[in-house]
Design a protein around this motif. Structure first.
Motif, PDB file in Angstrom:
ATOM      1  N   VAL A 147      23.120  41.302  51.276  1.00  0.00           N
ATOM      2  CA  VAL A 147      22.606  41.246  52.644  1.00  0.00           C
ATOM      3  C   VAL A 147      21.337  40.405  52.706  1.00  0.00           C
ATOM      4  CG1 VAL A 147      21.590  42.633  54.504  1.00  0.00           C
ATOM      5  CG2 VAL A 147      23.693  43.393  53.371  1.00  0.00           C
ATOM      6  N   ASP A 148      20.465  40.552  51.707  1.00  0.00           N
ATOM      7  CA  ASP A 148      19.209  39.793  51.718  1.00  0.00           C
ATOM      8  C   ASP A 148      19.455  38.305  51.497  1.00  0.00           C
ATOM      9  OD1 ASP A 148      17.988  42.214  52.085  1.00  0.00           O
ATOM     10  OD2 ASP A 148      16.747  42.130  50.277  1.00  0.00           O
ATOM     11  N   TRP A 149      20.488  37.943  50.713  1.00  0.00           N
ATOM     12  CA  TRP A 149      20.770  36.517  50.506  1.00  0.00           C
ATOM     13  C   TRP A 149      21.123  35.853  51.838  1.00  0.00           C
ATOM     14  CZ3 TRP A 149      24.614  32.849  51.125  1.00  0.00           C
ATOM     15  CH2 TRP A 149      24.477  31.658  50.399  1.00  0.00           C
ATOM     16  N   TRP A 150      21.914  36.544  52.628  1.00  0.00           N
ATOM     17  CA  TRP A 150      22.344  35.977  53.905  1.00  0.00           C
ATOM     18  C   TRP A 150      21.272  36.039  54.987  1.00  0.00           C
ATOM     19  CZ3 TRP A 150      26.062  32.771  54.761  1.00  0.00           C
ATOM     20  CH2 TRP A 150      27.197  32.783  53.961  1.00  0.00           C
ATOM     21  N   ASN A 151      20.481  37.092  54.986  1.00  0.00           N
ATOM     22  CA  ASN A 151      19.620  37.356  56.136  1.00  0.00           C
ATOM     23  C   ASN A 151      18.127  37.375  55.836  1.00  0.00           C
ATOM     24  OD1 ASN A 151      21.855  38.099  58.164  1.00  0.00           O
ATOM     25  ND2 ASN A 151      22.306  39.432  56.430  1.00  0.00           N
ATOM     26  N   GLY A 152      17.760  37.130  54.588  1.00  0.00           N
ATOM     27  CA  GLY A 152      16.350  37.087  54.226  1.00  0.00           C
ATOM     28  C   GLY A 152      15.894  38.350  53.516  1.00  0.00           C
ATOM     29  N   ALA A 153      14.876  38.197  52.682  1.00  0.00           N
ATOM     30  CA  ALA A 153      14.365  39.314  51.898  1.00  0.00           C
ATOM     31  C   ALA A 153      13.959  40.473  52.808  1.00  0.00           C
ATOM     32  CB  ALA A 153      13.179  38.866  51.052  1.00  0.00           C
ATOM     33  N   ALA A 155      16.059  42.368  54.486  1.00  0.00           N
ATOM     34  CA  ALA A 155      17.019  42.615  55.582  1.00  0.00           C
ATOM     35  C   ALA A 155      17.758  43.934  55.384  1.00  0.00           C
ATOM     36  CB  ALA A 155      18.004  41.452  55.690  1.00  0.00           C
ATOM     37  N   TRP A 156      18.140  44.226  54.137  1.00  0.00           N
ATOM     38  CA  TRP A 156      18.873  45.475  53.876  1.00  0.00           C
ATOM     39  C   TRP A 156      18.035  46.688  54.252  1.00  0.00           C
ATOM     40  CZ3 TRP A 156      23.476  47.539  53.003  1.00  0.00           C
ATOM     41  CH2 TRP A 156      23.558  48.810  52.409  1.00  0.00           C
ATOM     42  N   GLY A 233      21.109  33.188  63.073  1.00  0.00           N
ATOM     43  CA  GLY A 233      21.397  33.303  61.660  1.00  0.00           C
ATOM     44  C   GLY A 233      22.872  33.544  61.436  1.00  0.00           C
ATOM     45  N   HIS A 234      23.208  34.009  60.228  1.00  0.00           N
ATOM     46  CA  HIS A 234      24.611  34.175  59.860  1.00  0.00           C
ATOM     47  C   HIS A 234      25.310  35.238  60.705  1.00  0.00           C
ATOM     48  CE1 HIS A 234      28.116  33.847  57.331  1.00  0.00           C
ATOM     49  NE2 HIS A 234      28.078  35.141  57.025  1.00  0.00           N
ATOM     50  N   MET A 235      24.569  36.184  61.214  1.00  0.00           N
ATOM     51  CA  MET A 235      25.168  37.256  62.004  1.00  0.00           C
ATOM     52  C   MET A 235      25.114  36.967  63.496  1.00  0.00           C
ATOM     53  SD  MET A 235      26.396  39.073  59.716  1.00  0.00           S
ATOM     54  CE  MET A 235      27.000  40.431  60.733  1.00  0.00           C
ATOM     55  N   GLY A 236      25.048  35.702  63.851  1.00  0.00           N
ATOM     56  CA  GLY A 236      24.979  35.303  65.254  1.00  0.00           C
ATOM     57  C   GLY A 236      26.043  35.920  66.149  1.00  0.00           C
ATOM     58  N   PRO A 237      27.317  36.027  65.710  1.00  0.00           N
ATOM     59  CA  PRO A 237      28.328  36.629  66.582  1.00  0.00           C
ATOM     60  C   PRO A 237      28.060  38.081  66.926  1.00  0.00           C
ATOM     61  CG  PRO A 237      29.380  35.318  64.878  1.00  0.00           C
ATOM     62  CD  PRO A 237      27.917  35.413  64.508  1.00  0.00           C
ATOM     63  N   VAL A 238      27.187  38.734  66.148  1.00  0.00           N
ATOM     64  CA  VAL A 238      26.831  40.127  66.418  1.00  0.00           C
ATOM     65  C   VAL A 238      25.502  40.211  67.151  1.00  0.00           C
ATOM     66  CG1 VAL A 238      26.315  42.368  65.373  1.00  0.00           C
ATOM     67  CG2 VAL A 238      28.133  40.930  64.413  1.00  0.00           C
ATOM     68  N   THR A 239      24.491  39.477  66.656  1.00  0.00           N
ATOM     69  CA  THR A 239      23.150  39.578  67.237  1.00  0.00           C
ATOM     70  C   THR A 239      23.032  38.844  68.565  1.00  0.00           C
ATOM     71  OG1 THR A 239      22.377  37.627  66.012  1.00  0.00           O
ATOM     72  CG2 THR A 239      22.115  39.785  64.951  1.00  0.00           C
ATOM     73  N   HIS A 240      23.827  37.805  68.761  1.00  0.00           N
ATOM     74  CA  HIS A 240      23.798  37.010  69.993  1.00  0.00           C
ATOM     75  C   HIS A 240      25.231  36.791  70.481  1.00  0.00           C
ATOM     76  CE1 HIS A 240      19.890  36.224  68.149  1.00  0.00           C
ATOM     77  NE2 HIS A 240      19.451  35.851  69.321  1.00  0.00           N
TER      78      HIS A 240
END
Length: 259
Positions: A147-153, A155-156, A233-240
């Motif tokens: 999770v941190d690799w995709w979303n930044g340190a 994030a988990w 970010g990578h989770m754009g379809p969820v966050t936006h």
């Protein structure tokens, strides 16, 4: 029944619920298929310790297209599956709309590869591969690293407790997906065989490795359009979801209107 079908393929770690709003928006014009991949939601849990390859999820999706062709939407792991579906069943895929498909094979050394590709692959090595479950069947360190690799340190640790719990429940299956997709060697020449209109979507805040994947896919796919959202970010379809869904819906309706 709607004249056109659309297949919505969710990301690894999530379920078909991620596309609930998009499915509702499209339902007036499309017959919507939004399956749970193996190990998620209504598909039931994947047995801990049982090996898995993404080809098994691909076979599930191929079966859904036996009833007729569809436009295909995918996010992350779902985006990779959508691309593989377009290669394995070109007769059954009308168009693609993909948010950050994890098609890492396109970065492998070969014709057209660059130092930028090599750097992107090197960064990919920081994704944890070995899943070592504890007595409860969970590898918290693996999940945190992923999770941190995709979303930044961090994030988990900042995720809502119920979201972390849902990842723990599918951790083994998710780790198997990652292991097999990282080993995939589908290259630019193979992806160049995808002949359908393709919308590639991504965020400016996603890891550089995935941004490079998008750039290489945009160059390889003959009928691709690349649209980036600098603030996502990578989770754009969820966050936006509203923003991403609007772009996907516009693409699908355009493709459905083509002769």
């Amino acid at each position: 029944m709607a004249a056109h079908r659309v297949l919505l393929v969710h990301s690894g770690g999530l379920s078909s619920r991620q596309w609930r709003r998009l499915g509702a928006e499209l339902s007036a014009d499309f017959e919507v298929l939004a399956p749970d991949l193996l190990g998620y939601g209504t598909a039931g849990a994947w047995p801990p310790g049982r090996p898995f390859h993404f080809h098994e999820d691909l076979a599930l999706l191929e079966g859904l297209l036996e009833a007729g062709p569809a436009h295909v939407v995918g996010h992350s792991y779902g985006g990779l599956l959508a691309l593989q579906l377009a290669l394995s069943r070109p007769d059954a895929v009308r168009s693609l709309a993909l948010y950050e498909p994890v098609a890492f094979g396109i970065l492998q050394p070969g014709p057209g590869a660059t130092d930028e590709d090599a750097a992107a692959l090197e960064a990919l090595q920081r994704v944890p591969m070995r899943y070592a479950p504890d007595a409860d069947g969970v590898d918290e360190a693996w999940l945190r690293g992923f999770v941190d690799w995709w979303n930044g340190a961090g994030a988990w640790d900042t995720m809502a407790p119920e979201v972390r719990a849902s990842f723990r429940a599918v951790g083994w299956k998710l780790s198997q997906e990652v292991t097999t997709l990282v080993a995939d060697r589908t290259d630019a020449a193979r992806y160049a065989q995808v002949q359908v209109p393709t919308l590639l979507l991504g965020g400016g805040r996603t890891p550089a490795t995935e941004r490079r994947v998008l750039a290489r896919l945009a160059a390889a796919l003959p009928h691709a359009t690349l649209q980036l959202f600098p603030e996502l970010g990578h989770m754009g379809p969820v966050t936006h979801a509203a923003q991403v869904n609007a772009a996907i819906a516009a693409h699908l309706r355009h493709c459905a209107a083509l002769p």
